[in-house]
Write a protein that holds these residues in place. Structure first.
Motif, PDB file in Angstrom:
ATOM      1  N   HIS A   2      34.753   8.596 -24.954  1.00  0.00           N
ATOM      2  CA  HIS A   2      34.112   8.275 -26.223  1.00  0.00           C
ATOM      3  C   HIS A   2      32.680   7.758 -25.995  1.00  0.00           C
ATOM      4  O   HIS A   2      32.357   7.273 -24.911  1.00  0.00           O
ATOM      5  CB  HIS A   2      34.939   7.253 -27.004  1.00  0.00           C
ATOM      6  CG  HIS A   2      36.080   7.897 -27.756  1.00  0.00           C
ATOM      7  ND1 HIS A   2      37.041   8.654 -27.129  1.00  0.00           N
ATOM      8  CD2 HIS A   2      36.399   7.903 -29.075  1.00  0.00           C
ATOM      9  CE1 HIS A   2      37.899   9.106 -28.036  1.00  0.00           C
ATOM     10  NE2 HIS A   2      37.539   8.664 -29.225  1.00  0.00           N
ATOM     11  N   CYS A  20      39.727  -2.341 -27.453  1.00  0.00           N
ATOM     12  CA  CYS A  20      39.770  -1.426 -26.299  1.00  0.00           C
ATOM     13  C   CYS A  20      40.756  -1.938 -25.242  1.00  0.00           C
ATOM     14  O   CYS A  20      40.593  -3.033 -24.717  1.00  0.00           O
ATOM     15  CB  CYS A  20      38.379  -1.278 -25.682  1.00  0.00           C
ATOM     16  SG  CYS A  20      38.401  -0.166 -24.252  1.00  0.00           S
ATOM     17  N   ILE A  34      30.027   2.778 -23.632  1.00  0.00           N
ATOM     18  CA  ILE A  34      31.369   2.969 -23.079  1.00  0.00           C
ATOM     19  C   ILE A  34      31.267   3.625 -21.708  1.00  0.00           C
ATOM     20  O   ILE A  34      30.557   4.625 -21.539  1.00  0.00           O
ATOM     21  CB  ILE A  34      32.211   3.863 -24.018  1.00  0.00           C
ATOM     22  CG1 ILE A  34      32.423   3.139 -25.355  1.00  0.00           C
ATOM     23  CG2 ILE A  34      33.537   4.237 -23.375  1.00  0.00           C
ATOM     24  CD1 ILE A  34      33.050   4.014 -26.433  1.00  0.00           C
ATOM     25  N   CYS A  39      37.161   5.156 -19.913  1.00  0.00           N
ATOM     26  CA  CYS A  39      37.699   5.372 -21.257  1.00  0.00           C
ATOM     27  C   CYS A  39      38.874   6.353 -21.198  1.00  0.00           C
ATOM     28  O   CYS A  39      38.774   7.415 -20.583  1.00  0.00           O
ATOM     29  CB  CYS A  39      36.592   5.927 -22.146  1.00  0.00           C
ATOM     30  SG  CYS A  39      37.149   6.462 -23.771  1.00  0.00           S
ATOM     31  N   ILE A  40      39.985   5.984 -21.844  1.00  0.00           N
ATOM     32  CA  ILE A  40      41.178   6.858 -21.838  1.00  0.00           C
ATOM     33  C   ILE A  40      41.313   7.647 -23.138  1.00  0.00           C
ATOM     34  O   ILE A  40      42.361   8.248 -23.410  1.00  0.00           O
ATOM     35  CB  ILE A  40      42.461   6.047 -21.581  1.00  0.00           C
ATOM     36  CG1 ILE A  40      42.656   4.974 -22.667  1.00  0.00           C
ATOM     37  CG2 ILE A  40      42.434   5.412 -20.190  1.00  0.00           C
ATOM     38  CD1 ILE A  40      44.050   4.342 -22.649  1.00  0.00           C
ATOM     39  N   CYS A  42      41.678   6.713 -26.249  1.00  0.00           N
ATOM     40  CA  CYS A  42      42.763   6.289 -27.145  1.00  0.00           C
ATOM     41  C   CYS A  42      42.318   6.318 -28.607  1.00  0.00           C
ATOM     42  O   CYS A  42      43.141   6.404 -29.507  1.00  0.00           O
ATOM     43  CB  CYS A  42      43.237   4.887 -26.761  1.00  0.00           C
ATOM     44  SG  CYS A  42      42.054   3.579 -27.186  1.00  0.00           S
ATOM     45  N   GLY A  43      41.006   6.195 -28.842  1.00  0.00           N
ATOM     46  CA  GLY A  43      40.483   6.272 -30.204  1.00  0.00           C
ATOM     47  C   GLY A  43      40.509   4.975 -30.990  1.00  0.00           C
ATOM     48  O   GLY A  43      40.045   4.935 -32.134  1.00  0.00           O
ATOM     49  N   CYS A  45      38.785   2.290 -30.771  1.00  0.00           N
ATOM     50  CA  CYS A  45      37.453   1.763 -31.095  1.00  0.00           C
ATOM     51  C   CYS A  45      36.837   2.489 -32.283  1.00  0.00           C
ATOM     52  O   CYS A  45      36.073   1.887 -33.051  1.00  0.00           O
ATOM     53  CB  CYS A  45      36.546   1.866 -29.880  1.00  0.00           C
ATOM     54  SG  CYS A  45      36.404   3.537 -29.212  1.00  0.00           S
TER      55      CYS A  45
HETATM   56 FE1  SF4 Z   1      38.321   1.981 -25.216  1.00  0.00          FE
HETATM   57 FE2  SF4 Z   1      39.991   3.704 -26.350  1.00  0.00          FE
HETATM   58 FE3  SF4 Z   1      37.511   3.452 -27.275  1.00  0.00          FE
HETATM   59 FE4  SF4 Z   1      37.911   4.596 -24.939  1.00  0.00          FE
HETATM   60  S1  SF4 Z   1      38.589   5.378 -26.924  1.00  0.00           S
HETATM   61  S2  SF4 Z   1      36.358   3.047 -25.375  1.00  0.00           S
HETATM   62  S3  SF4 Z   1      39.662   3.438 -24.140  1.00  0.00           S
HETATM   63  S4  SF4 Z   1      39.125   1.881 -27.324  1.00  0.00           S
END
Ligand code: SF4
Ligand code: F3S
Length: 77
Positions: A2, A20, A34, A39-40, A42-43, A45
């Motif tokens: 992301h 996060c 980021i 970053c995994i 996950c969405g 954020c």
């Molecule tokens: Fe963090 Fe998930 Fe956002 Fe990536 S998508 S920055 S892992 S909260």
């Protein structure tokens, strides 16, 4: 991964940091960024940001491509 766009600048709400699970969001001064390798996707954020500043890199609007470079450059990538 992301990407945080320039809409974060001047807002810096920090809600993204709270949600996060990877602690991969960092303060880059005018805006947050980021770490692309941590970053995994996950969405979490994306939903947390009050100004919709965060996108999956694959969904990034063309006008925000400089933000992708800015995020990567901050980490020397
Ligand atoms: Fe963090 Fe998930 Fe956002 Fe990536 S998508 S920055 S892992 S909260
Ligand atoms: Fe910025 Fe939104 Fe996070 S304003 S600090 S990307 S919650």
């Amino acid at each position: 991964s992301h990407v945080i766009t320039s809409r974060c600048a001047g807002v810096r709400d920090r809600a993204c940091l709270e949600v996060c699970p990877c602690e991969c969001i960092y303060d880059a001064g005018e805006q947050f960024v980021i770490h692309p390798d941590d970053c995994i996707d996950c969405g979490a954020c994306v939903a947390a940001c009050p100004v919709d500043a965060i996108y999956a890199d694959v969904d990034l609007p063309e006008a925000d491509l400089p933000a992708l470079a800015f995020n990567r450059a901050f980490f020397g990538l």
